[in-house]
Design a protein around this motif. Structure first.
Motif, PDB file in Angstrom:
ATOM      1  N   UNK A  48     -10.455   2.363  -0.278  1.00  0.00           N
ATOM      2  CA  UNK A  48     -10.479   1.521  -1.317  1.00  0.00           C
ATOM      3  C   UNK A  48     -11.977   0.745  -1.374  1.00  0.00           C
ATOM      4  N   UNK A  49     -12.317   0.427  -0.130  1.00  0.00           N
ATOM      5  CA  UNK A  49     -13.884  -0.113  -0.255  1.00  0.00           C
ATOM      6  C   UNK A  49     -14.869   0.551  -0.711  1.00  0.00           C
ATOM      7  N   UNK A  50     -14.895   2.005  -0.749  1.00  0.00           N
ATOM      8  CA  UNK A  50     -15.777   2.822  -1.441  1.00  0.00           C
ATOM      9  C   UNK A  50     -15.422   3.866  -2.438  1.00  0.00           C
ATOM     10  N   UNK A  51     -14.373   3.427  -3.030  1.00  0.00           N
ATOM     11  CA  UNK A  51     -13.786   4.447  -4.055  1.00  0.00           C
ATOM     12  C   UNK A  51     -14.208   4.529  -5.277  1.00  0.00           C
ATOM     13  N   UNK A  52     -14.884   5.829  -5.531  1.00  0.00           N
ATOM     14  CA  UNK A  52     -15.478   5.716  -6.911  1.00  0.00           C
ATOM     15  C   UNK A  52     -14.439   5.653  -8.174  1.00  0.00           C
ATOM     16  N   UNK A  98      -2.725  -5.519  -9.734  1.00  0.00           N
ATOM     17  CA  UNK A  98      -2.503  -5.562  -8.306  1.00  0.00           C
ATOM     18  C   UNK A  98      -2.638  -4.082  -7.849  1.00  0.00           C
ATOM     19  N   UNK A  99      -3.167  -3.835  -6.967  1.00  0.00           N
ATOM     20  CA  UNK A  99      -3.422  -2.539  -6.214  1.00  0.00           C
ATOM     21  C   UNK A  99      -3.038  -2.898  -4.667  1.00  0.00           C
ATOM     22  N   UNK A 100      -1.907  -2.035  -4.243  1.00  0.00           N
ATOM     23  CA  UNK A 100      -0.989  -2.040  -2.958  1.00  0.00           C
ATOM     24  C   UNK A 100      -2.030  -1.188  -1.917  1.00  0.00           C
ATOM     25  N   UNK A 101      -2.610  -1.932  -1.161  1.00  0.00           N
ATOM     26  CA  UNK A 101      -3.572  -1.224  -0.075  1.00  0.00           C
ATOM     27  C   UNK A 101      -3.014  -0.827   1.273  1.00  0.00           C
ATOM     28  N   UNK A 102      -1.675  -1.376   1.253  1.00  0.00           N
ATOM     29  CA  UNK A 102      -0.829  -1.227   2.297  1.00  0.00           C
ATOM     30  C   UNK A 102       0.584  -1.674   2.144  1.00  0.00           C
ATOM     31  N   UNK A 103       1.714  -1.233   2.954  1.00  0.00           N
ATOM     32  CA  UNK A 103       2.946  -1.546   2.683  1.00  0.00           C
ATOM     33  C   UNK A 103       3.806  -1.587   1.451  1.00  0.00           C
ATOM     34  N   UNK A 104       4.585  -2.205   1.066  1.00  0.00           N
ATOM     35  CA  UNK A 104       5.516  -1.930  -0.109  1.00  0.00           C
ATOM     36  C   UNK A 104       5.835  -3.252  -0.580  1.00  0.00           C
ATOM     37  N   UNK A 146      -0.267  -5.341   1.640  1.00  0.00           N
ATOM     38  CA  UNK A 146      -1.609  -5.980   1.525  1.00  0.00           C
ATOM     39  C   UNK A 146      -1.831  -5.558   0.241  1.00  0.00           C
ATOM     40  N   UNK A 147      -2.303  -6.471  -0.424  1.00  0.00           N
ATOM     41  CA  UNK A 147      -2.716  -6.250  -1.971  1.00  0.00           C
ATOM     42  C   UNK A 147      -4.016  -6.918  -2.549  1.00  0.00           C
ATOM     43  N   UNK A 148      -4.653  -6.092  -3.208  1.00  0.00           N
ATOM     44  CA  UNK A 148      -5.807  -6.288  -3.852  1.00  0.00           C
ATOM     45  C   UNK A 148      -5.545  -6.919  -5.390  1.00  0.00           C
ATOM     46  N   UNK A 149      -5.892  -8.280  -5.442  1.00  0.00           N
ATOM     47  CA  UNK A 149      -5.629  -8.850  -6.759  1.00  0.00           C
ATOM     48  C   UNK A 149      -7.096  -8.738  -7.746  1.00  0.00           C
TER      49      UNK A 149
END
Length: 180
Positions: A48-52, A98-104, A146-149
């Motif tokens: 996710x940190x460098x995802x084009x 919201x983008x789920x980076x880990x978990x549920x 763990x979510x990206x907002x």
């Protein structure tokens, strides 16, 4: 790669972290969610940190602000109180991304007939709930995500609990359902 799962919920008031599948099960497909204005993509959360692909989506949609939150009893102060607040039925004046980076976790949305649909969110799932849709959020039994907002412009954190039908964005959302 998992596929998005969604279903109609039962009316149980038991622990919201349980699946609450209607019996017999009534799955909901991506097409039905799209008709409600819910936008979904599956991404590779490992990069996710460098995802084009994520970068392209952010540019196309104008998601200029981003932060990351860990939702877990050991990481979020007043965890149980926050979960109760997240689970209150509400809407926002802006899209919720919201983008789920880990978990549920789960997002619940109301359909055209005011019935609850539960959307199971897993690592790699990116979802946008349209402004004006009544929804709520909760964890599953694992109690971790763990979510990206993401936001267009400055973040707006205000939730308006139901009833909030007087907002113009709610009226626009309801009208969009009539035309689809």
């Amino acid at each position: 790669m998992s596929v998005l799962q969604a279903w109609y919920m039962d009316g149980s008031t038991e622990d919201p972290r349980l699946p609450h599948r209607l019996q017999p099960d009534r799955p909901v497909g991506l097409q039905e969610l799209q008709e409600l204005g819910v936008w979904y993509r599956r991404l590779n959360a490992e990069v996710y940190e460098n995802d084009p692909e994520l970068q392209r989506i952010r540019e196309e949609k104008g998601y200029s602000y981003m932060d990351i939150v860990d939702i877990h009893p050991d990481k979020l102060p007043n965890y149980e109180d926050k979960l109760k607040m997240f689970y209150e039925e509400h809407l926002h004046l802006d899209d919720e991304i919201r983008y789920i980076l880990d978990g549920r976790a789960y997002f619940d949305v109301r359909d055209k007939n005011d019935q609850w649909i539960r959307i199971a969110m897993n690592k790699g799932d990116l979802i946008t709930l349209p402004a004006g849709i009544y929804h709520r959020f909760t964890m599953d039994e694992t109690n971790y995500t763990k979510a990206m907002r993401l936001f267009v412009g400055e973040p707006v954190w205000k939730a308006y609990n139901r009833p909030a039908d007087h907002f113009e964005v709610r009226k626009q959302f309801v009208n969009s359902l009539k035309s689809s």
